[in-house]
Design a protein around this motif. Sequence first.
Motif, mmCIF file in Angstrom:
data_model
loop_
_atom_site.group_PDB
_atom_site.id
_atom_site.type_symbol
_atom_site.label_atom_id
_atom_site.label_comp_id
_atom_site.label_asym_id
_atom_site.label_seq_id
_atom_site.Cartn_x
_atom_site.Cartn_y
_atom_site.Cartn_z
ATOM 1 N N SER A 34 26.012 -17.003 30.094
ATOM 2 C CA SER A 34 27.124 -17.139 31.037
ATOM 3 C C SER A 34 26.985 -16.168 32.194
ATOM 4 O O SER A 34 27.338 -16.495 33.326
ATOM 5 C CB SER A 34 28.458 -16.930 30.325
ATOM 6 O OG SER A 34 28.578 -15.608 29.809
ATOM 7 N N ALA A 35 26.457 -14.980 31.927
ATOM 8 C CA ALA A 35 26.240 -14.005 32.998
ATOM 9 C C ALA A 35 25.225 -14.531 34.006
ATOM 10 O O ALA A 35 25.391 -14.365 35.223
ATOM 11 C CB ALA A 35 25.776 -12.673 32.415
ATOM 12 N N VAL A 36 24.185 -15.182 33.508
ATOM 13 C CA VAL A 36 23.168 -15.750 34.403
ATOM 14 C C VAL A 36 23.764 -16.886 35.227
ATOM 15 O O VAL A 36 23.571 -16.954 36.446
ATOM 16 C CB VAL A 36 21.954 -16.241 33.589
ATOM 17 C CG1 VAL A 36 20.963 -16.981 34.492
ATOM 18 C CG2 VAL A 36 21.262 -15.064 32.895
ATOM 19 N N SER A 37 24.485 -17.783 34.578
ATOM 20 C CA SER A 37 25.085 -18.899 35.305
ATOM 21 C C SER A 37 26.098 -18.412 36.337
ATOM 22 O O SER A 37 26.126 -18.901 37.478
ATOM 23 C CB SER A 37 25.760 -19.865 34.319
ATOM 24 O OG SER A 37 24.803 -20.535 33.527
ATOM 25 N N ARG A 199 12.941 -9.430 31.447
ATOM 26 C CA ARG A 199 13.948 -8.797 32.309
ATOM 27 C C ARG A 199 15.355 -9.084 31.799
ATOM 28 O O ARG A 199 16.252 -8.231 31.926
ATOM 29 C CB ARG A 199 13.808 -9.300 33.765
ATOM 30 C CG ARG A 199 14.639 -8.475 34.748
ATOM 31 C CD ARG A 199 14.105 -7.057 34.781
ATOM 32 N NE ARG A 199 14.837 -6.151 35.643
ATOM 33 C CZ ARG A 199 15.639 -5.165 35.191
ATOM 34 N NH1 ARG A 199 15.859 -5.030 33.897
ATOM 35 N NH2 ARG A 199 16.216 -4.336 36.026
ATOM 36 N N MET A 200 15.552 -10.247 31.210
ATOM 37 C CA MET A 200 16.857 -10.577 30.666
ATOM 38 C C MET A 200 17.111 -9.872 29.324
ATOM 39 O O MET A 200 18.246 -9.528 29.007
ATOM 40 C CB MET A 200 16.996 -12.087 30.487
ATOM 41 C CG MET A 200 17.014 -12.874 31.801
ATOM 42 S SD MET A 200 18.505 -12.552 32.811
ATOM 43 C CE MET A 200 17.871 -11.413 34.047
ATOM 44 N N VAL A 201 16.055 -9.665 28.533
ATOM 45 C CA VAL A 201 16.215 -8.903 27.294
ATOM 46 C C VAL A 201 16.752 -7.505 27.599
ATOM 47 O O VAL A 201 17.588 -6.963 26.877
ATOM 48 C CB VAL A 201 14.880 -8.793 26.532
ATOM 49 C CG1 VAL A 201 15.037 -7.889 25.303
ATOM 50 C CG2 VAL A 201 14.391 -10.158 26.101
ATOM 51 N N SER A 202 16.284 -6.921 28.703
ATOM 52 C CA SER A 202 16.662 -5.551 29.053
ATOM 53 C C SER A 202 17.934 -5.469 29.885
ATOM 54 O O SER A 202 18.364 -4.374 30.249
ATOM 55 C CB SER A 202 15.517 -4.883 29.835
ATOM 56 O OG SER A 202 15.385 -5.467 31.133
ATOM 57 N N GLU A 205 23.863 -7.247 29.916
ATOM 58 C CA GLU A 205 24.571 -8.237 29.105
ATOM 59 C C GLU A 205 23.758 -8.765 27.932
ATOM 60 O O GLU A 205 24.268 -9.557 27.127
ATOM 61 C CB GLU A 205 25.013 -9.416 29.977
ATOM 62 C CG GLU A 205 26.076 -9.064 31.001
ATOM 63 C CD GLU A 205 25.493 -8.588 32.322
ATOM 64 O OE1 GLU A 205 26.231 -8.589 33.321
ATOM 65 O OE2 GLU A 205 24.290 -8.224 32.365
ATOM 66 N N SER A 206 22.505 -8.387 27.837
ATOM 67 C CA SER A 206 21.701 -8.797 26.691
ATOM 68 C C SER A 206 22.310 -8.232 25.413
ATOM 69 O O SER A 206 22.707 -7.062 25.368
ATOM 70 C CB SER A 206 20.271 -8.285 26.837
ATOM 71 O OG SER A 206 19.553 -8.408 25.625
ATOM 72 N N PRO A 207 22.385 -9.025 24.351
ATOM 73 C CA PRO A 207 23.023 -8.553 23.121
ATOM 74 C C PRO A 207 22.144 -7.680 22.237
ATOM 75 O O PRO A 207 22.602 -7.197 21.204
ATOM 76 C CB PRO A 207 23.388 -9.851 22.402
ATOM 77 C CG PRO A 207 22.312 -10.802 22.811
ATOM 78 C CD PRO A 207 22.019 -10.454 24.252
ATOM 79 N N VAL A 291 23.087 -8.413 34.979
ATOM 80 C CA VAL A 291 22.432 -9.664 35.345
ATOM 81 C C VAL A 291 22.678 -10.015 36.803
ATOM 82 O O VAL A 291 21.756 -10.418 37.529
ATOM 83 C CB VAL A 291 22.910 -10.805 34.426
ATOM 84 C CG1 VAL A 291 22.548 -12.168 35.006
ATOM 85 C CG2 VAL A 291 22.308 -10.662 33.041
ATOM 86 N N ALA A 292 23.915 -9.882 37.269
ATOM 87 C CA ALA A 292 24.236 -10.252 38.651
ATOM 88 C C ALA A 292 23.413 -9.440 39.640
ATOM 89 O O ALA A 292 22.924 -9.974 40.649
ATOM 90 C CB ALA A 292 25.728 -10.068 38.922
#
Length: 315
Positions: A34-37, A199-202, A205-207, A291-292
């Motif tokens: 959701s953060a990416v979207s 990059r998204m793992v880090s 907002e990554s869990p 993320v943003a």
Amino acid sequence: MSTTFPNRVTEMLGVELPIVQAPMGWIARAQLASAVSNAGGMGIIETSSGELDAVRGEIAKMADLTDKPFGVNIAQAFVRDPDIVQFVIDQGVNFVTTSAGNPTKYTSTLKDAGLTVFHVVPTLHGALKAVEAGVDGLVVEGGEGGGFKNPRDVALMVLLPLIASKVDVPIIAAGGMIDGASMAAALALGAEGIQMGTRMVSAAESPVHDNWKQSIVEAAETDTVFLNRHTSPALRALRTERSEALEYDTETNAMSALAGTALDLYFGGDMNSSLALTGQVAGRIDSVEPVADILQSCAAECREILAQLAGRYTD
């Protein structure tokens, strides 16, 4: 300067930015997607964990967290539920990526249901087979990326322009994607979008547990290992005591290191309990960011670099 990217990827996916989040098992769920979207990219919900009841709940959460488009991945090698295609169709999404399997298996059914289908490919042969199967586009994944890989890995710098020269469908580039410079390079090599995994793992907002995020931040460019060259799937993971012990082991299937222990690493923070699937681009990540911020700075920097190159090298 405009930060829009009017091309086939943004048009097909209905997003502002041609940036897709990788469908990482247990990680690519509502909090991150959701953060990416919401940041203008394409968030993806995974199915590779095999926990379809949990995945259904994560998709339901998306309705409360975003009103922007998001997609679902079908990881064929890891989800053998015969009803997986209907499951995805029933979720009401418009975009699906298929991976780790034969593109002829699900493409026509998904497309008949009105979904846009991109298939993940690690070779030219795989790309041609996917196009012949009728996919709308490709995710071209280089061997430098984290996670599950073809044992005969090819770097994105070679693979992307090769495939782009042979197909007419839009391409999303995966492997080493982190910022505007890598995005601009991908566009120059024939892609119309990028996919970010490590990059998204880090990302904030990554869990995943902070131990994994900090290990990425502290990693050098040589701090991943490529495992399972003798079998399939191969894996790229962070260099730890656990993964180094498997690096040159040609008898053990490294997948056994994930069985039953992955969550102890992912959410418990025990970096030697399993394998931290991570790409070489960890060596370029030096902070945990929202993320943003990641997406917006990537898009702005990409446009700036493209403009600078145009001004410098064209009349």
